[in-house]
Motif scaffolding. Structure first.
Motif, PDB file in Angstrom:
ATOM      1  N   VAL A  65       0.842  -1.198   0.000  1.00  0.00           N
ATOM      2  CA  VAL A  65       0.000   0.000   0.000  1.00  0.00           C
ATOM      3  C   VAL A  65       0.875   1.245   0.000  1.00  0.00           C
ATOM      4  CG1 VAL A  65      -1.925  -1.112   1.213  1.00  0.00           C
ATOM      5  CG2 VAL A  65      -0.120   0.018   2.523  1.00  0.00           C
ATOM      6  N   ALA A  66       0.258   2.377  -0.266  1.00  0.00           N
ATOM      7  CA  ALA A  66       0.962   3.655  -0.132  1.00  0.00           C
ATOM      8  C   ALA A  66       1.249   3.903   1.355  1.00  0.00           C
ATOM      9  CB  ALA A  66       0.105   4.786  -0.699  1.00  0.00           C
ATOM     10  N   PRO A  67       2.318   4.590   1.685  1.00  0.00           N
ATOM     11  CA  PRO A  67       2.677   4.803   3.094  1.00  0.00           C
ATOM     12  C   PRO A  67       1.542   5.376   3.943  1.00  0.00           C
ATOM     13  CG  PRO A  67       4.492   5.483   1.695  1.00  0.00           C
ATOM     14  CD  PRO A  67       3.348   5.161   0.775  1.00  0.00           C
ATOM     15  N   HIS A  68       0.735   6.279   3.376  1.00  0.00           N
ATOM     16  CA  HIS A  68      -0.337   6.895   4.154  1.00  0.00           C
ATOM     17  C   HIS A  68      -1.559   5.989   4.275  1.00  0.00           C
ATOM     18  CE1 HIS A  68      -1.389   7.877  -0.043  1.00  0.00           C
ATOM     19  NE2 HIS A  68      -2.648   7.905   0.380  1.00  0.00           N
ATOM     20  N   GLU A  69      -1.527   4.816   3.608  1.00  0.00           N
ATOM     21  CA  GLU A  69      -2.674   3.902   3.652  1.00  0.00           C
ATOM     22  C   GLU A  69      -2.434   2.696   4.568  1.00  0.00           C
ATOM     23  OE1 GLU A  69      -3.204   2.888  -0.436  1.00  0.00           O
ATOM     24  OE2 GLU A  69      -4.412   4.677  -0.885  1.00  0.00           O
ATOM     25  N   VAL A  70      -1.313   2.677   5.293  1.00  0.00           N
ATOM     26  CA  VAL A  70      -1.035   1.554   6.189  1.00  0.00           C
ATOM     27  C   VAL A  70      -2.067   1.548   7.313  1.00  0.00           C
ATOM     28  CG1 VAL A  70       0.628   0.533   7.772  1.00  0.00           C
ATOM     29  CG2 VAL A  70       1.421   1.647   5.675  1.00  0.00           C
ATOM     30  N   PRO A  71      -2.802   0.452   7.510  1.00  0.00           N
ATOM     31  CA  PRO A  71      -3.805   0.409   8.575  1.00  0.00           C
ATOM     32  C   PRO A  71      -3.175   0.592   9.956  1.00  0.00           C
ATOM     33  CG  PRO A  71      -4.138  -1.387   7.011  1.00  0.00           C
ATOM     34  CD  PRO A  71      -2.811  -0.774   6.679  1.00  0.00           C
ATOM     35  N   ASP A  72      -3.932   1.123  10.878  1.00  0.00           N
ATOM     36  CA  ASP A  72      -3.457   1.326  12.248  1.00  0.00           C
ATOM     37  C   ASP A  72      -3.006  -0.004  12.857  1.00  0.00           C
ATOM     38  OD1 ASP A  72      -4.039   4.005  12.076  1.00  0.00           O
ATOM     39  OD2 ASP A  72      -5.978   3.847  13.112  1.00  0.00           O
ATOM     40  N   GLY A  73      -1.851   0.026  13.501  1.00  0.00           N
ATOM     41  CA  GLY A  73      -1.346  -1.152  14.187  1.00  0.00           C
ATOM     42  C   GLY A  73      -0.535  -2.087  13.313  1.00  0.00           C
ATOM     43  N   TRP A  74      -0.518  -1.867  12.008  1.00  0.00           N
ATOM     44  CA  TRP A  74       0.246  -2.746  11.109  1.00  0.00           C
ATOM     45  C   TRP A  74       1.736  -2.444  11.202  1.00  0.00           C
ATOM     46  CZ3 TRP A  74      -1.497  -5.150   6.009  1.00  0.00           C
ATOM     47  CH2 TRP A  74      -2.779  -5.713   6.149  1.00  0.00           C
ATOM     48  N   HIS A  75       2.549  -3.449  10.813  1.00  0.00           N
ATOM     49  CA  HIS A  75       3.996  -3.325  10.814  1.00  0.00           C
ATOM     50  C   HIS A  75       4.500  -3.154   9.381  1.00  0.00           C
ATOM     51  CE1 HIS A  75       4.269  -4.586  15.025  1.00  0.00           C
ATOM     52  NE2 HIS A  75       3.421  -5.557  14.728  1.00  0.00           N
ATOM     53  N   VAL A  76       5.274  -2.117   9.132  1.00  0.00           N
ATOM     54  CA  VAL A  76       5.908  -1.911   7.835  1.00  0.00           C
ATOM     55  C   VAL A  76       7.241  -2.651   7.830  1.00  0.00           C
ATOM     56  CG1 VAL A  76       6.928  -0.218   6.265  1.00  0.00           C
ATOM     57  CG2 VAL A  76       4.788   0.306   7.449  1.00  0.00           C
ATOM     58  N   VAL A  77       7.465  -3.487   6.807  1.00  0.00           N
ATOM     59  CA  VAL A  77       8.695  -4.277   6.752  1.00  0.00           C
ATOM     60  C   VAL A  77       9.571  -3.931   5.545  1.00  0.00           C
ATOM     61  CG1 VAL A  77       7.709  -6.191   8.044  1.00  0.00           C
ATOM     62  CG2 VAL A  77       7.522  -6.187   5.549  1.00  0.00           C
ATOM     63  N   LEU A  78       9.041  -3.193   4.582  1.00  0.00           N
ATOM     64  CA  LEU A  78       9.831  -2.858   3.396  1.00  0.00           C
ATOM     65  C   LEU A  78       9.254  -1.612   2.749  1.00  0.00           C
ATOM     66  CD1 LEU A  78      12.092  -3.777   1.392  1.00  0.00           C
ATOM     67  CD2 LEU A  78      10.298  -4.960   0.109  1.00  0.00           C
ATOM     68  N   GLU A  79      10.151  -0.697   2.356  1.00  0.00           N
ATOM     69  CA  GLU A  79       9.750   0.500   1.634  1.00  0.00           C
ATOM     70  C   GLU A  79      10.305   0.438   0.216  1.00  0.00           C
ATOM     71  OE1 GLU A  79      11.283   3.742   3.872  1.00  0.00           O
ATOM     72  OE2 GLU A  79       9.898   3.456   5.558  1.00  0.00           O
ATOM     73  N   GLY A  80       9.516   0.906  -0.743  1.00  0.00           N
ATOM     74  CA  GLY A  80       9.961   0.883  -2.122  1.00  0.00           C
ATOM     75  C   GLY A  80       9.150   1.858  -2.952  1.00  0.00           C
ATOM     76  N   GLU A  81       9.178   1.659  -4.264  1.00  0.00           N
ATOM     77  CA  GLU A  81       8.400   2.525  -5.143  1.00  0.00           C
ATOM     78  C   GLU A  81       7.971   1.743  -6.374  1.00  0.00           C
ATOM     79  OE1 GLU A  81      11.822   4.785  -7.741  1.00  0.00           O
ATOM     80  OE2 GLU A  81      11.217   5.706  -5.839  1.00  0.00           O
ATOM     81  N   THR A  82       6.905   2.212  -6.986  1.00  0.00           N
ATOM     82  CA  THR A  82       6.391   1.603  -8.204  1.00  0.00           C
ATOM     83  C   THR A  82       7.268   2.008  -9.391  1.00  0.00           C
ATOM     84  OG1 THR A  82       4.970   3.449  -8.837  1.00  0.00           O
ATOM     85  CG2 THR A  82       4.077   1.866  -7.232  1.00  0.00           C
ATOM     86  N   PRO A  83       7.069   1.350 -10.569  1.00  0.00           N
ATOM     87  CA  PRO A  83       7.830   1.772 -11.761  1.00  0.00           C
ATOM     88  C   PRO A  83       7.618   3.242 -12.119  1.00  0.00           C
ATOM     89  CG  PRO A  83       6.852  -0.378 -12.120  1.00  0.00           C
ATOM     90  CD  PRO A  83       6.288   0.127 -10.826  1.00  0.00           C
ATOM     91  N   LEU A  84       6.533   3.833 -11.617  1.00  0.00           N
ATOM     92  CA  LEU A  84       6.268   5.250 -11.894  1.00  0.00           C
ATOM     93  C   LEU A  84       6.845   6.168 -10.827  1.00  0.00           C
ATOM     94  CD1 LEU A  84       2.538   5.009 -13.110  1.00  0.00           C
ATOM     95  CD2 LEU A  84       4.627   5.134 -14.488  1.00  0.00           C
ATOM     96  N   GLY A  85       7.566   5.573  -9.854  1.00  0.00           N
ATOM     97  CA  GLY A  85       8.199   6.381  -8.826  1.00  0.00           C
ATOM     98  C   GLY A  85       7.318   6.698  -7.633  1.00  0.00           C
ATOM     99  N   GLU A  86       6.176   6.050  -7.532  1.00  0.00           N
ATOM    100  CA  GLU A  86       5.283   6.292  -6.394  1.00  0.00           C
ATOM    101  C   GLU A  86       5.709   5.439  -5.202  1.00  0.00           C
ATOM    102  OE1 GLU A  86       1.817   5.036  -8.431  1.00  0.00           O
ATOM    103  OE2 GLU A  86       1.204   7.081  -8.960  1.00  0.00           O
ATOM    104  N   ALA A  87       5.728   6.010  -4.015  1.00  0.00           N
ATOM    105  CA  ALA A  87       6.160   5.308  -2.802  1.00  0.00           C
ATOM    106  C   ALA A  87       5.131   4.254  -2.396  1.00  0.00           C
ATOM    107  CB  ALA A  87       6.357   6.306  -1.668  1.00  0.00           C
TER     108      ALA A  87
END
Length: 266
Positions: free
Chosen positions: A116-138
């Motif tokens: 998901v997009a960083p601002h769409e992570v549900p409350d309480g979830w754990h982020v394990v990897l950050e990246g971007e789409t082929p269009l450069g979207e986070a």
């Protein structure tokens, strides 16, 4: 669908008539969707023939289907309840594994792991990897914090699972089931998973109790059962991992020298 459990279900998987009804699209090992049993007592299963396995250089001993069976034995011995019942038997293409199918019971179910997009992570979830789409979207890979999913993470650490993708996880009532354990139980540390959200945190008491139960089982019949499926070194390594988890009492952290997250993550 049959209501048999335990030994009766294992007997059905082992002895019931096996009828292919489809091929699993994208499977690297020729997995088949089958029905087992007669029309009055039939069950959907996944059948992985040994003959269509693509052998891997880092798992040179035994077969991947034997590791599927071994993972179920470990899950059952510890009371994790993660791996669906799995047996070894003959099928349409010769020997292979047969595992009870676990899939969605409703049309749409809440995801356990998502991109998901960083601002769409549900409350309480754990982020394990950050990246971007082929269009450069986070985007980020994140997973929920449900206790049943945490139990999967503990079992994966014991199994040394090197391929825990998000798509290998399914809801089964209040439980979370995991499939595809053919690349588990190696000797060299190679845990690769999307479930790193609890890294370094204390393992819950309920999961420590499961590890204790597994450690006890490894001193008895389970060791002999695993010895028919794995090498002696692999069984010894399993025992050392369980002992280390009980000694440290915390979820492992990613190690260098091996990719920490499988690709694709889902």
């Amino acid at each position: 669908m049959p209501t048999d459990t335990g030994a009766e279900l294992e007997e059905l998987l082992t002895r019931g008539d096996l009828t292919p009804v489809g091929r699993i699209s994208g499977s690297s090992n020729g997995a088949l969707l089958c029905l087992v049993g007669d029309p009055a007592d039939e069950l959907l299963v996944i059948h992985k023939p040994e003959a269509t396995e693509r052998r891997l250089w880092d798992y040179p001993d035994g077969t991947l289907v034997e590791r599927e069976r071994a993972a179920w034995l470990v899950s059952e011995a510890g009371g994790f309840g993660v791996v669906p019942p799995t047996v070894l038997r003959d099928g349409p293409l010769g020997p292979g594994s047969v595992q009870q199918w676990v899939g969605p019971t409703t049309g749409e179910e809440d995801p356990l792991v998502d991109v998901v997009a960083p601002h769409e992570v549900p409350d309480g979830w754990h982020v394990v990897l950050e990246g971007e789409t082929p269009l450069g979207e986070a985007v980020v890979v994140a997973h929920c914090a449900e206790p049943a999913l945490r139990t999967v993470a503990v079992l994966d650490a014991a199994l040394n699972n090197s391929d825990r993708k998000g798509s290998h996880l399914m809801r089964d009532g209040d439980a979370v089931r995991g499939c595809d354990h053919g690349v588990s139980l190696g000797v060299e540390p190679k845990l690769r998973t999307v479930l790193w959200g609890w890294s370094g945190e204390p393992i819950p008491e309920a999961d420590l109790a499961r590890l204790e139960r597994l450690a006890g089982a490894l001193e008895g019949r389970l060791r002999d059962e695993l010895g028919a499926l794995l090498t002696e070194d692999e069984v010894d390594a399993l025992g050392r991992r369980v002992a280390a988890l009980l000694r440290r009492r915390e979820h492992p952290r990613p190690r260098g020298g091996w990719p920490a997250i499988p690709w694709p993550a889902l």
